[in-house]
Design a protein around this motif. Structure first.
Motif, PDB file in Angstrom:
ATOM      1  N   PHE B  52      35.443  50.415  23.558  1.00 15.03           N
ATOM      2  CA  PHE B  52      34.703  49.404  24.320  1.00 15.03           C
ATOM      3  C   PHE B  52      34.981  49.589  25.807  1.00 15.03           C
ATOM      4  O   PHE B  52      36.115  49.878  26.208  1.00 15.03           O
ATOM      5  N   GLY B  54      34.137  47.962  29.845  1.00 15.90           N
ATOM      6  CA  GLY B  54      33.556  46.985  30.756  1.00 15.90           C
ATOM      7  C   GLY B  54      33.067  47.750  31.977  1.00 15.90           C
ATOM      8  O   GLY B  54      32.141  48.559  31.883  1.00 15.90           O
ATOM      9  N   ALA B  55      33.765  47.552  33.090  1.00 16.23           N
ATOM     10  CA  ALA B  55      33.365  48.237  34.322  1.00 16.23           C
ATOM     11  C   ALA B  55      34.180  49.508  34.566  1.00 16.23           C
ATOM     12  O   ALA B  55      34.028  50.152  35.595  1.00 16.23           O
ATOM     13  N   ARG B  56      35.071  49.851  33.659  1.00 14.28           N
ATOM     14  CA  ARG B  56      35.939  51.045  33.772  1.00 14.28           C
ATOM     15  C   ARG B  56      36.792  51.032  35.044  1.00 14.28           C
ATOM     16  O   ARG B  56      36.980  52.050  35.688  1.00 14.28           O
ATOM     17  N   THR B  57      37.250  49.832  35.402  1.00 18.79           N
ATOM     18  CA  THR B  57      38.171  49.768  36.547  1.00 18.79           C
ATOM     19  C   THR B  57      39.617  49.761  36.067  1.00 18.79           C
ATOM     20  O   THR B  57      40.540  49.658  36.870  1.00 18.79           O
ATOM     21  N   GLY B  58      39.817  49.855  34.765  1.00 11.21           N
ATOM     22  CA  GLY B  58      41.161  49.832  34.194  1.00 11.21           C
ATOM     23  C   GLY B  58      42.019  50.961  34.758  1.00 11.21           C
ATOM     24  O   GLY B  58      41.515  52.045  35.082  1.00 11.21           O
ATOM     25  N   ALA B  62      42.733  52.606  29.151  1.00 11.03           N
ATOM     26  CA  ALA B  62      42.495  51.903  27.879  1.00 11.03           C
ATOM     27  C   ALA B  62      41.033  51.967  27.459  1.00 11.03           C
ATOM     28  O   ALA B  62      40.713  51.862  26.282  1.00 11.03           O
ATOM     29  N   THR B 147      34.897  43.362  34.590  1.00 17.44           N
ATOM     30  CA  THR B 147      34.141  42.434  33.746  1.00 17.44           C
ATOM     31  C   THR B 147      35.087  41.445  33.063  1.00 17.44           C
ATOM     32  O   THR B 147      36.292  41.717  32.914  1.00 17.44           O
ATOM     33  N   SER B 153      40.649  41.566  27.914  1.00 15.99           N
ATOM     34  CA  SER B 153      41.284  42.580  27.059  1.00 15.99           C
ATOM     35  C   SER B 153      42.541  43.172  27.666  1.00 15.99           C
ATOM     36  O   SER B 153      43.371  43.735  26.948  1.00 15.99           O
ATOM     37  N   THR B 154      42.654  43.096  29.007  1.00 15.11           N
ATOM     38  CA  THR B 154      43.883  43.589  29.636  1.00 15.11           C
ATOM     39  C   THR B 154      44.782  42.410  30.018  1.00 15.11           C
ATOM     40  O   THR B 154      45.819  42.605  30.637  1.00 15.11           O
ATOM     41  N   ALA B 156      44.437  40.272  32.337  1.00 20.07           N
ATOM     42  CA  ALA B 156      44.656  40.567  33.758  1.00 20.07           C
ATOM     43  C   ALA B 156      45.261  39.383  34.507  1.00 20.07           C
ATOM     44  O   ALA B 156      45.139  38.233  34.101  1.00 20.07           O
ATOM     45  N   SER B 157      45.914  39.727  35.573  1.00 22.67           N
ATOM     46  CA  SER B 157      46.459  38.703  36.462  1.00 22.67           C
ATOM     47  C   SER B 157      46.578  39.322  37.844  1.00 22.67           C
ATOM     48  O   SER B 157      46.413  40.526  38.007  1.00 22.67           O
ATOM     49  N   GLN B 229      43.503  45.183  24.605  1.00 24.17           N
ATOM     50  CA  GLN B 229      42.948  46.453  25.095  1.00 24.17           C
ATOM     51  C   GLN B 229      41.877  47.010  24.163  1.00 24.17           C
ATOM     52  O   GLN B 229      41.796  48.221  23.932  1.00 24.17           O
ATOM     53  N   ILE B 235      34.958  41.789  22.149  1.00 23.83           N
ATOM     54  CA  ILE B 235      34.775  40.436  22.689  1.00 23.83           C
ATOM     55  C   ILE B 235      33.321  40.303  23.119  1.00 23.83           C
ATOM     56  O   ILE B 235      32.856  41.048  23.989  1.00 23.83           O
ATOM     57  N   ASN B 500      38.876  51.333  19.595  1.00 25.64           N
ATOM     58  CA  ASN B 500      39.668  51.930  20.681  1.00 25.64           C
ATOM     59  C   ASN B 500      40.822  52.812  20.185  1.00 25.64           C
ATOM     60  O   ASN B 500      41.983  52.579  20.527  1.00 25.64           O
TER      61      ASN B 500
HETATM   62  C1  LIG Z   1      41.724  48.870  43.091  1.00 21.89           C
HETATM   63  C2  LIG Z   1      42.065  48.188  41.794  1.00 21.89           C
HETATM   64  C3  LIG Z   1      42.816  47.023  41.816  1.00 21.89           C
HETATM   65  C4  LIG Z   1      43.150  46.387  40.625  1.00 21.89           C
HETATM   66  N1  LIG Z   1      43.854  45.226  40.679  1.00 21.89           N
HETATM   67  C5  LIG Z   1      44.172  44.586  39.526  1.00 21.89           C
HETATM   68  C6  LIG Z   1      44.918  43.374  39.543  1.00 21.89           C
HETATM   69  O1  LIG Z   1      45.237  42.843  40.608  1.00 21.89           O
HETATM   70  N2  LIG Z   1      45.272  42.825  38.368  1.00 21.89           N
HETATM   71  C7  LIG Z   1      44.883  43.358  37.180  1.00 21.89           C
HETATM   72  O2  LIG Z   1      45.206  42.796  36.146  1.00 21.89           O
HETATM   73  N3  LIG Z   1      44.173  44.500  37.131  1.00 21.89           N
HETATM   74  C8  LIG Z   1      43.819  45.133  38.269  1.00 21.89           C
HETATM   75  N4  LIG Z   1      43.105  46.297  38.216  1.00 21.89           N
HETATM   76  C9  LIG Z   1      42.776  46.896  36.908  1.00 21.89           C
HETATM   77  C10 LIG Z   1      41.428  46.477  36.311  1.00 21.89           C
HETATM   78  O3  LIG Z   1      40.565  45.922  37.246  1.00 21.89           O
HETATM   79  C11 LIG Z   1      41.649  45.523  35.182  1.00 21.89           C
HETATM   80  O4  LIG Z   1      42.361  46.167  34.184  1.00 21.89           O
HETATM   81  C12 LIG Z   1      40.358  44.958  34.572  1.00 21.89           C
HETATM   82  O5  LIG Z   1      40.720  43.964  33.664  1.00 21.89           O
HETATM   83  C13 LIG Z   1      39.516  45.980  33.859  1.00 21.89           C
HETATM   84  O6  LIG Z   1      38.232  45.442  33.659  1.00 21.89           O
HETATM   85  P1  LIG Z   1      36.994  46.387  33.338  1.00 21.89           P
HETATM   86  O7  LIG Z   1      35.787  45.553  33.133  1.00 21.89           O
HETATM   87  O8  LIG Z   1      36.877  47.432  34.364  1.00 21.89           O
HETATM   88  O9  LIG Z   1      37.466  46.982  31.966  1.00 21.89           O
HETATM   89  P2  LIG Z   1      37.562  48.504  31.486  1.00 21.89           P
HETATM   90  O10 LIG Z   1      38.414  49.289  32.391  1.00 21.89           O
HETATM   91  O11 LIG Z   1      36.208  49.019  31.220  1.00 21.89           O
HETATM   92  O12 LIG Z   1      38.330  48.274  30.122  1.00 21.89           O
HETATM   93  C14 LIG Z   1      39.654  47.805  30.104  1.00 21.89           C
HETATM   94  C15 LIG Z   1      40.067  47.508  28.661  1.00 21.89           C
HETATM   95  O13 LIG Z   1      39.299  46.423  28.170  1.00 21.89           O
HETATM   96  C16 LIG Z   1      38.637  46.802  26.980  1.00 21.89           C
HETATM   97  N5  LIG Z   1      37.367  46.094  26.935  1.00 21.89           N
HETATM   98  C17 LIG Z   1      36.440  46.003  27.911  1.00 21.89           C
HETATM   99  N6  LIG Z   1      35.444  45.212  27.508  1.00 21.89           N
HETATM  100  C18 LIG Z   1      35.731  44.805  26.263  1.00 21.89           C
HETATM  101  C19 LIG Z   1      35.091  43.977  25.312  1.00 21.89           C
HETATM  102  N7  LIG Z   1      33.934  43.382  25.575  1.00 21.89           N
HETATM  103  N8  LIG Z   1      35.690  43.768  24.120  1.00 21.89           N
HETATM  104  C20 LIG Z   1      36.880  44.341  23.850  1.00 21.89           C
HETATM  105  N9  LIG Z   1      37.523  45.141  24.682  1.00 21.89           N
HETATM  106  C21 LIG Z   1      36.962  45.367  25.880  1.00 21.89           C
HETATM  107  C22 LIG Z   1      38.500  48.288  27.083  1.00 21.89           C
HETATM  108  O14 LIG Z   1      38.347  48.881  25.801  1.00 21.89           O
HETATM  109  C23 LIG Z   1      39.801  48.646  27.707  1.00 21.89           C
HETATM  110  O15 LIG Z   1      40.800  48.660  26.741  1.00 21.89           O
HETATM  111  C24 LIG Z   1      42.737  46.943  39.393  1.00 21.89           C
HETATM  112  C25 LIG Z   1      41.963  48.098  39.381  1.00 21.89           C
HETATM  113  C26 LIG Z   1      41.624  48.720  40.559  1.00 21.89           C
HETATM  114  C27 LIG Z   1      40.773  49.941  40.515  1.00 21.89           C
END
Ligand SMILES: Cc1cc2nc3c(=O)[nH]c(=O)nc-3n(C[C@H](O)[C@H](O)[C@H](O)COP(=O)(O)OP(=O)(O)OC[C@H]3O[C@@H](n4cnc5c(N)ncnc54)[C@H](O)[C@@H]3O)c2cc1C
Lengths: 300, 506
Positions: B52, B54-58, B62, B147, B153-154, B156-157, B229, B235, B500
């Motif tokens: 899965f 989202g925006a691949r900013t992980g 993961a 997203t 899923s991470t 996040a905080s 993750q 979700i 995953n």
């Molecule tokens: C410059 C920068 C700064 C950042 N700062 C922070 C920060 O301050 N704090 C923080 O916590 N993170 C931070 N991050 C990391 C990132 O933004 C987080 O991990 C964010 O939660 C990832 O969201 P995404 O939509 O990009 O998910 P993705 O990277 O696409 O996926 C992340 C994980 O979520 C899973 N996933 C996504 N969507 C779903 C779904 N619908 N159902 C089930 N699983 C799903 C994926 O399989 C993967 O395991 C940062 C990243 C960057 C590049």
């Protein structure tokens, strides 16, 4: 400025000239020992627009929450403050707007200007760019005279970009737009660089003069913690303060305030089709004639 | 909808911000719930593994695929509902709805509820009440293009974690598609850990206790899924708990002219933290240089000035309160702390209200800029990936923790960019290995640090989790009990290993 070429005046009546106006007061003040150049900055509080979010039904820019300083005015304040840092200028801020616009002045004061003046009066409501320009220069006339007037390139809500140039025209001041760099302030002249696309134009303006500021050259400084905590006093000016020096001219002047003094009628707004191209890069006089010819051709 | 051919190696869908890359047979980007359910259901039926995205900013790989199908959630970006629950206003959003969308909708107070099933009159009334309030979603991860599905899923905080918690703490419900292909609406508290373990909606029982899984004793299924993750299911909807925004927010950044002064200032603030303090971050000199480099290519960053000349580090903090005088008195105290420690309090920025975005942008530019630096190392030929620490050291003061890291870096002949959240005593030490040998030494050092953190009772993967990037470190250093419990959770929630694959375990 006496030998300036005859100009077409901006439409309806310009500012009445007051016999006791600051502009007429002693002119040789700049020669005085320890003289500090005086700079006025015109700023505005605008409603926040959020990342271009528009109402999906009505198409207008969404505005909520408290106002903020017009984003183009931060660079204008920064230019004035650099004149303060480099040449010891005294910097005054002027803003016309509703009562809550005082917040923008207070915020801006924490950056280091010396004084702030808030023109607020129901009589001033509904001013178009001409009435705004006129009212601002009356207020500046009251507190001045100023050597340099600085304004932002435009406002994010009105977007006309006319207030700065209109003030220059009304005051008959030399004007430079899109200023992105201060070269010098000496011998009664301000030399600046103006940014047009990727070209820089160096211009020398005799004082007093007016400039509008290009945001690229002047990243606004941020207030320090202590400056933010300091009490900041904003002086309030009303329409009657502007009239006060000339009671006999009051009725004529009052007719130029606010909506009454605003000739602009907006019929519709549209985005002009971009139709620009580089015609030539010759010497300035040749360039001028090429552009004018092209403009005349386009008009006919 | 599904591209049957394997994705080309340069497809962006094969990587995330960790710079790890994977492979996949195809990519599906469902545009609505039914399409998502259909796609996942069929893949499950055919035994096709899914990753899965989202925006691949992980930052931990993961969301990097490990074969099979990629299910992208980015087009599922609608708001589906608004309700007033026991926690106040709650917004039901699809997983592709981004943090930036949420911030915009809360600021304009105009979420687009066209997709809502609610009765129009009732919704109109509710919206009117909603618009009368200033609301916010407290977690503040800085990457706003992330997203909600990814953030949940991470788990996040951001810098304010110690005050407001993580994403999971601000969810009142989740909609998930589990291994049986069914979509479940899970309300907070509906599935709780009991003496036997955690009963699951599929009828199975997860025999594990919350502590062993790294969860608080009162945790429920939502807490396990958030932070999962993507390993436990997809979700498909999230109920976000919205909180009333305090009236005043200030962001202060101080620029001490030495790291020692920055540490001393941080420790003084930690010794007697003001009530209004919600975050306290440290940025070292290399972090400031990273921001400077990024400035040249990032226009938005040029809207804020360069730090004052002579700045050797930064201490960035946020203060939040309804009563602004609390913030003012806290700021006065911090100024005094500065003066007592020889820091010039006038080498500082003070931002208020929406302007605080500027200090956030500044701090965010460090991880952002690190990504660009990694790209330039990669362009030079070495396939560098994110190499950063995530542990906490509850036994050390902030300065001791930093001092230990500095000493070890020196001894190992390594350089790093270090920043961190001081309220959690969490340091992010970022290595920029330029060759395989440097990467090996960095990994070795991270291993040492993980062992020390484990012995001190700290968290090992506190910030961004494990994903694929830190799997080896996780398996080598995490406690056997935690590993076994997480394996049991994976087995109970994804018995066929189709969600995953490759995260946490091989
Ligand atoms: C410059 C920068 C700064 C950042 N700062 C922070 C920060 O301050 N704090 C923080 O916590 N993170 C931070 N991050 C990391 C990132 O933004 C987080 O991990 C964010 O939660 C990832 O969201 P995404 O939509 O990009 O998910 P993705 O990277 O696409 O996926 C992340 C994980 O979520 C899973 N996933 C996504 N969507 C779903 C779904 N619908 N159902 C089930 N699983 C799903 C994926 O399989 C993967 O395991 C940062 C990243 C960057 C590049």
């Amino acid at each position: 400025m006496t030998d300036a070429p005859e100009r077409t005046r901006l439409g309806p009546p310009t500012a009445p000239s007051f016999p006791n106006s600051a502009a007429d007061r002693e002119r040789d003040f700049r020669e005085a020992e320890g003289y500090r150049p005086r700079v006025a900055v015109a700023i505005k509080q605008v409603p926040p627009s959020l990342g271009g979010a528009t109402d999906p039904l009505k198409g207008f820019v969404l505005r909520t929450g408290p106002g903020r300083l017009n984003p183009h005015d931060g660079p204008a304040i920064e230019m004035a403050l650099r004149l303060k840092d480099r040449y010891g200028a005294l910097v005054d801020l002027f803003s016309m707007g509703p009562v809550q616009a005082e917040t923008a002045l207070k915020e801006a004061l924490s950056l280091g200007p010396d004084r702030a003046f808030h023109l607020t009066d129901p009589l001033l409501a509904g001013s178009d760019s001409l009435a705004t320009a006129r009212t601002l220069i009356w207020a500046m006339d009251l507190e001045g005279p100023y050597d340099i007037i600085v304004s932002g390139l435009m406002t994010s809500d009105g977007g006309t970009g006319q207030v700065g140039p209109a003030m220059a025209a009304l005051m008959d001041f030399p004007f430079a737009g899109r200023v992105s760099e201060i070269v010098s302030l000496e011998d009664g002249a301000l030399t600046v660089k103006q940014l047009y696309r990727d070209e820089l134009l160096e211009t020398r303006l005799n004082l007093p003069c007016l400039v509008t500021v290009h945001p690229d050259g002047f990243t606004p400084r941020l207030p320090t913690v202590r400056a933010r905590l300091r009490p900041r006093l904003v002086n309030r000016l009303t329409a009657s303060d502007l009239i006060a020096p000339n009671p006999d001219q009051a009725p004529a002047q009052a007719a130029l305030f606010g909506e009454r003094g605003s000739p602009t009628k907006i019929l519709r707004t549209h985005k002009p089709k971009a139709n620009d191209k580089v015609l030539a890069r010759p010497t300035p006089p040749v360039a001028a004639s090429v552009i004018i010819e092209a403009a005349l051709k386009a008009k006919s | 909808m599904t591209d049957k051919s394997p994705l080309p190696p340069d497809s962006p869908a094969l990587r995330d911000e960790s710079r790890l890359s994977g492979w996949a047979e195809g990519l599906g980007s469902p545009a609505d719930r039914r399409a998502a359910s259909e796609l996942i259901g069929q893949s499950l039926a055919k035994g096709i593994p899914m990753t899965f995205q989202g925006a691949r900013t992980g930052l931990r790989g993961a969301g990097v695929p490990n074969g099979g199908l990629i299910v992208g959630a980015a087009r599922l970006d609608r708001v589906e509902g608004l309700r007033r629950g026991q926690w106040g206003f709650e917004l039901l959003v699809q997983p592709g709805y981004r943090l930036a969308d949420l911030r915009r909708d809360l600021a304009t107070r105009r979420p687009n509820l066209a997709a809502s099933q609610a009765e129009p009159e009732a919704l109109k009334e509710l919206l009117a009440e909603f618009r009368a309030e200033e609301l916010f979603w407290p977690p503040d991860p800085s990457e706003t293009s992330a997203t909600m599905g990814g953030l949940a899923s991470t788990n996040a905080s951001g810098p304010n974690r110690s005050r407001f918690g993580r994403a999971a703490d601000h969810l009142s419900g989740l909609r998930v598609i589990l291994h049986d292909g069914q979509e479940y609406n899970l309300e907070r508290g509906a599935f709780k850990f009991g003496p036997q373990g955690l009963p699951l909606p599929t009828g199975r029982l997860l025999e594990a206790d919350p502590k062993a899984l790294g969860l608080p004793p009162e945790a429920d299924l939502l807490d396990l899924l958030a932070g999962g993750q993507g390993m436990y299911g997809f979700i498909s909807g999230l109920w976000l708990k919205l909180a009333k925004a305090p009236a005043h927010l200030w962001g202060l950044v101080f620029f001490p002219d030495s790291e020692e002064k920055a540490v001393s200032l941080i420790e003084a603030i930690l010794d007697d933290p003001p009530e209004a303090l919600i975050s306290l971050d440290f940025l070292d000199l290399p972090s400031l240089s990273v921001v400077s480099v990024l400035r040249q290519s990032a226009k938005k960053l040029r809207e804020i000035p360069e730090p004052p000349t002579g700045a050797a580090s930064a201490v960035s903090l946020e203060l939040m309160a309804d009563d602004e005088s609390l913030i003012e008195s806290a700021s006065e105290r911090i100024i005094q702390n500065c003066l007592d420690r020889g820091c010039d309090p006038d080498q500082s920025w003070a931002l208020v209200g929406t302007e605080v975005e500027k200090s956030r942008l500044f701090a965010h530019a460090v991880p952002e800029g690190l990504g660009s630096l990694l790209d330039s190392v990669r362009a030079g030929g070495y396939p560098a990936v994110m190499t950063a620490t995530d542990f906490t050291r509850p036994d050390l003061r902030f300065g001791q923790n930093l001092g230990e890291c500095r000493r070890d870096l020196r001894e190992m002949g390594l350089t790093a960019v270090t920043f961190g959240h001081a309220l959690d005593n969490h340091l992010s030490v970022n290595f920029l290995p330029k060759n395989a040998e440097e990467a090996k030494r960095a990994t070795e050092l991270m291993g040492h640090w993980l062992e020390r953190a484990k012995n001190a009772g700290g968290e090992l993967f506190f910030g961004q989790g494990v994903g694929k990037l830190k799997k080896e470190l996780f398996l080598a250093h995490e406690s056997p009990e935690r590993i076994a419990s997480l394996r049991a959770a994976k087995k109970a929630l994804d018995p066929n290993g189709l969600f995953n694959p490759g995260n946490l375990f091989d």
